[in-house]
Scaffold this motif. Structure first.
Motif, PDB file in Angstrom:
ATOM      1  N   GLU A   1       0.897  -1.117  -0.134  1.00 24.30           N
ATOM      2  CA  GLU A   1      -0.006  -0.081   0.232  1.00 24.30           C
ATOM      3  C   GLU A   1       0.833   1.159   0.001  1.00 24.30           C
ATOM      4  O   GLU A   1       1.866   1.250   0.931  1.00 24.30           O
ATOM      5  CB  GLU A   1      -0.819   0.097   1.189  1.00 24.30           C
ATOM      6  CG  GLU A   1      -1.886  -1.055   1.120  1.00 24.30           C
ATOM      7  CD  GLU A   1      -2.873  -1.164   2.347  1.00 24.30           C
ATOM      8  OE1 GLU A   1      -3.167   0.164   2.755  1.00 24.30           O
ATOM      9  OE2 GLU A   1      -2.940  -2.260   3.092  1.00 24.30           O
TER      10      GLU A   1
ATOM     11  N   GLY B   1       2.718   4.585   0.768  1.00 18.94           N
ATOM     12  CA  GLY B   1       2.720   5.136   2.056  1.00 18.94           C
ATOM     13  C   GLY B   1       2.648   4.452   3.332  1.00 18.94           C
ATOM     14  O   GLY B   1       2.775   4.964   4.550  1.00 18.94           O
ATOM     15  N   VAL B   2       2.525   3.050   3.172  1.00 19.19           N
ATOM     16  CA  VAL B   2       2.430   2.023   4.402  1.00 19.19           C
ATOM     17  C   VAL B   2       3.467   1.461   4.525  1.00 19.19           C
ATOM     18  O   VAL B   2       4.209   0.978   3.439  1.00 19.19           O
ATOM     19  CB  VAL B   2       1.112   1.310   4.237  1.00 19.19           C
ATOM     20  CG1 VAL B   2       1.004   0.381   5.418  1.00 19.19           C
ATOM     21  CG2 VAL B   2      -0.091   2.380   4.002  1.00 19.19           C
ATOM     22  N   SER B   3       4.215   1.295   5.564  1.00 23.05           N
ATOM     23  CA  SER B   3       5.243   0.873   5.933  1.00 23.05           C
ATOM     24  C   SER B   3       5.254  -0.834   5.685  1.00 23.05           C
ATOM     25  O   SER B   3       4.291  -1.353   6.262  1.00 23.05           O
ATOM     26  CB  SER B   3       5.964   0.939   7.166  1.00 23.05           C
ATOM     27  OG  SER B   3       7.210   0.220   7.513  1.00 23.05           O
ATOM     28  N   THR B   4       6.105  -1.431   4.967  1.00 24.23           N
ATOM     29  CA  THR B   4       6.049  -2.932   4.664  1.00 24.23           C
ATOM     30  C   THR B   4       7.093  -3.476   5.505  1.00 24.23           C
ATOM     31  O   THR B   4       7.888  -4.254   4.641  1.00 24.23           O
ATOM     32  CB  THR B   4       6.256  -3.153   3.178  1.00 24.23           C
ATOM     33  OG1 THR B   4       7.171  -2.535   2.730  1.00 24.23           O
ATOM     34  CG2 THR B   4       4.941  -2.596   2.457  1.00 24.23           C
TER      35      THR B   4
END
Length: 177
Positions: free
Chosen positions: A60, A62-65
């Motif tokens: 996603e 902007g979402v940290s992976t």
């Protein structure tokens, strides 16, 4: 500064079972004998896990992976949710860097499983054709190919765009030799 072959492997490695291609696995055939590392039973120095893939998702924006124990980012950038390992793959019969260029390939790392682990692998792949199985070395997801047919010979290959030195280094990382 020399790059770690595990880091390079994240971009280019595919789990192949002797002659598999396109990130898919296929049936077994014995590799040619080749000199290399791990000429006998070895204990893996880093965790070598074969883990069923439960789901794959695009990251996603902007979402940290950041990696979590059961959620890893694959070499393709996708986020993989993994089940526990299908067995103990720390004791290995042989781990060797091999030159497969004569067979249309490149440098590979061939892992021969002991009979007990080979049976677990054969049973799992027989029951899970068309499903994906991730290979995780250390804490890095190397590849997550689809099982195309039962793999009963107990031999697994990690193949990619390896130089000779990188293939040997990956074998050393696994075995600690």
């Amino acid at each position: 500064m020399q790059r770690n072959p595990l880091a390079r492997a994240l971009v280019t490695v595919f789990l192949v079972v002797l002659a598999g291609c396109s990130g898919q696995t296929s049936g077994d055939s014995a590799p040619g004998d080749a000199p290399g590392l791990g000429s006998g039973p070895v204990q893996a120095r880093v965790a070598v896990e074969l883990r069923p893939v439960l789901s794959v998702a695009e990251p996603e924006p902007g979402v940290s992976t950041a990696p979590k124990p059961d959620v890893l980012v694959g070499p393709d950038g996708a986020v993989y949710t993994l089940a526990p390992s299908i067995g103990d793959f720390t004791r290995l019969e042989n781990v060797v860097a091999e030159d497969m260029r004569e067979n249309g390939g490149g440098w590979v790392v061939t892992i021969r499983l002991p009979s007990d682990s080979a049976r677990v692998f054969a049973d799992w792949t027989s029951a899970h054709v068309d499903e994906r199985l991730a290979i995780v070395v250390g804490d890095k997801l190397i590849s997550a190919p689809t099982i195309m047919s039962p793999i009963t010979g107990g031999t697994v290959q990690i193949a990619g765009d390896f130089t000779e030195q990188e293939a040997k280094r990956l074998a050393e990382d696994i075995t600690g030799e």
